[in-house]
Design a protein around this motif. Structure first.
Motif, short mmCIF file in Angstrom:
data_model
loop_
_atom_site.label_atom_id
_atom_site.label_comp_id
_atom_site.label_asym_id
_atom_site.label_seq_id
_atom_site.Cartn_x
_atom_site.Cartn_y
_atom_site.Cartn_z
N ALA A 87 0.80 -1.22 0.00
CA ALA A 87 0.00 0.00 0.00
C ALA A 87 0.83 1.28 0.00
N VAL A 88 2.05 1.23 0.52
CA VAL A 88 2.85 2.45 0.57
C VAL A 88 4.11 2.35 -0.30
N PRO A 89 5.12 1.54 0.06
CA PRO A 89 6.28 1.44 -0.82
C PRO A 89 5.90 0.93 -2.21
N GLY A 90 4.91 0.04 -2.27
CA GLY A 90 4.50 -0.49 -3.57
C GLY A 90 3.94 0.59 -4.47
N PHE A 160 -6.52 0.15 0.85
CA PHE A 160 -5.47 0.96 1.46
C PHE A 160 -4.62 1.68 0.41
N ASN A 161 -4.23 1.00 -0.66
CA ASN A 161 -3.37 1.68 -1.63
C ASN A 161 -4.14 2.74 -2.41
N ASP A 162 -5.45 2.62 -2.42
CA ASP A 162 -6.28 3.66 -3.01
C ASP A 162 -6.12 4.96 -2.23
N GLY A 163 -6.15 4.86 -0.91
CA GLY A 163 -5.97 6.05 -0.09
C GLY A 163 -4.61 6.68 -0.26
N THR A 321 4.75 -6.03 -7.39
CA THR A 321 4.09 -7.07 -6.60
C THR A 321 4.99 -8.28 -6.41
N THR A 322 5.59 -8.72 -7.50
CA THR A 322 6.50 -9.88 -7.42
C THR A 322 7.69 -9.59 -6.52
N GLY A 323 8.26 -8.39 -6.66
CA GLY A 323 9.42 -8.04 -5.86
C GLY A 323 9.11 -7.97 -4.38
#
Length: 520
Positions: A87-90, A160-163, A321-323
């Motif tokens: 959600a954040v670093p991604g 969460f990543n939307d926010g 995502t894979t990483g």
């Protein structure tokens, strides 16, 4: 808001599309967009404008709250580290990859210089398109028979990543407007927006959940969830925090085990029904509006730009995502097949389009950003929306067809018998005059229980022959039956005590066969 007549027509179309989607066996959201495109191309219906005020004031709080309310904090807690990284670093990593890779790919495709975004435009586009849209993702994955844990991860990450994406978009827009770029103040603002949202959502969610524990009026309890949904969003926005994250936190607390257990049985049923209906109506309006707003000739004119943007966004999602999954500790790492679905299931939707339309006219290359966004959203919904289900099937994560009708019917009968047995045990003294009559009632249900379980075994034996096949079938039965009990509890059909008794009985019945429900 759409005109009253237009709203009624949209709901009629949504009803027809829902029936057609079942017959065509296509995702409901995809068919809605197709219907919207058809109506827009023929000018049969005026396109309602998905303004930022409409999306943030009416649609998003309800849709986000409903999705969070349906999740369980206990389920999220297991993968909270994974969700935090995604959600954040991604999101940050996806933005960086989009900014760095978009221009070279456009040049490689021979795109005209006027269709190549500047670094500032690429940053704004990367921020608004970096996160998966909860409206699109939740609507799609609920229609698929994917493993529950995978579904929870996909839905929770999307929320969460939307926010965080909205936060980065706001910061990127501000940085591009004054030319200051990203500074230390930007980082401080980011943590304030996140922290403020968590506090606001936590307070409103906790107060609402506690208030519901003290009420025994279904109408008021439904009203409290509505206040929590819109109140948390508005309050967070009012103090400069993230409305989406605040609503997610409030929804999780209201829908948590302690929150639901404090509600009356009638309130649980009423609340579940209300939010399911609200989600259906609002999702229908959102995806029909997407189709109506898109201008196909404009997308075809800029196909190089759109294809390049879609490839960069999709590949960046896969790489990140894979990483991230690969860097997780062994006990948190997800199966490779799940990672593939987590990546491919990251759809973009209406939120990205609304953010693009909210860009001020003064921002350079605004129309370019809007065109890229609309094109990526349409490709995402069509390409990924249609292929996620076959991908689940190909990866062995989706098993429709085999004895499904009889299996589901017998599962429902089994759950009904268990609930009835529990009711006889708890309330038999109210309807039976003596112990002998109560034992007779229980014996009758026990007989039904035996028939239902035997039928399940026979149906499950089709999954494989011999002793190994029987063990596999029993494992499947135990896992599926456990899920049915949990779903019944979430929908308000059974109480927490009934759920615990059913799960305990399930554990006892299947343990001796080496098919513990916990083993899944």
């Amino acid at each position: 808001m759409p005109h009253q007549g237009t709203l009624v027509l949209l709901l009629v179309v949504a009803t027809i599309v829902s029936l057609a989607a079942r017959r065509l066996r296509l995702p409901y959201t995809v068919v809605l967009v197709i219907a919207g495109l058809a109506l827009g191309a023929t000018h049969a219906l005026a396109a309602p404008t998905l303004t930022r005020e409409l999306m943030f004031g009416v649609l998003l709080p309800a849709l986000v709250f409903e999705a969070a309310f349906d999740l369980d904090i206990e389920e999220i807690r297991r993968d909270v580290v994974t969700l935090a990284w995604l959600a954040v670093p991604g999101v940050v990593a996806v933005i960086v990859i989009v900014v760095v890779a978009l221009r070279p790919l456009l040049e490689l495709l021979g795109a005209p210089a006027v269709t190549i975004p500047t670094s500032s435009a690429a940053l704004i586009f990367g921020a608004l398109i970096s996160a998966t849209d909860p409206v699109a993702v939740v609507a799609l994955f609920r229609a698929l028979d994917a493993p529950r844990r995978l579904q929870v991860i996909v839905e929770a990450e999307s929320l969460f990543n939307d926010g965080t994406a909205i936060i980065f978009f706001t910061l990127a827009l501000a940085a591009g407007a004054d030319g200051s770029g990203l500074t230390a103040t930007t980082v401080t603002d980011f943590f304030y927006i996140i922290g403020g949202a968590i506090i606001v959502g936590g307070v409103i969610g906790f107060v609402s959940a506690e208030a519901m524990r003290r009420l025994y009026e279904p109408t008021l309890e439904v009203l409290l969830t509505t206040i929590a949904a819109y109140g948390s969003f508005a309050a967070a926005q009012g103090v400069g925090a993230s409305g989406v994250i605040a609503t997610v936190i409030a929804g999780l607390l209201c829908g948590s085990r302690s929150g639901r257990s404090g509600m009356s049985a009638m309130a649980r049923i009423a609340t579940a029904t209300f939010w399911q209906y609200a989600a259906f109506v609002l999702n229908s309006l959102v995806f029909l509006s997407i189709g109506l707003m898109v201008q196909i000739p404009t997308l075809l004119e800029h196909w190089r730009l759109i294809v390049a943007a879609y490839l960069v966004v999709t590949l960046s999602r896969a790489v990140v995502t894979t990483g991230i999954v690969a860097l997780l500790p062994d006990h948190l790492r997800l199966p490779r097949r799940w990672t593939a679905i987590l990546s491919w299931g990251g759809l973009r939707g209406a939120l990205s389009m609304v953010l693009a339309l909210s860009i001020p006219e003064s921002v350079p290359q605004r129309e370019l950003i809007v065109t890229m966004t609309f094109g990526v959203v349409i490709l995402s919904i069509f390409v990924q929306g249609i292929t996620v289900s076959p991908a689940l099937r190909w990866l062995g994560l989706y098993r429709p067809g085999l004895a499904q009708g009889g299996y589901a019917k017998t599962q429902a009968a089994l759950l009904s018998v268990h609930s009835s047995l529990d009711s006889v045990d708890r309330t038999g003294s109210m309807v039976a005059t003596d112990d002998e009559m109560r034992r007779a009632l229980a014996a009758e249900y026990d007989e039904q229980l035996g028939h239902a379980e035997q039928e399940l075994i026979e149906l499950a034996s089709q999954l494989g022959g011999g002793e190994a096949g029987t063990r596999a079938a029993r494992h499947l039965l135990a896992s599926t039956e456990r899920q049915r009990v949990i779903e019944a509890f979430r929908s308000g059909a059974i109480t927490p005590d009934q759920r615990d008794r059913l799960l305990a009985e399930l554990q006892r019945r299947w343990w001796d066969d080496g098919a513990s429900p916990r083993s899944k």
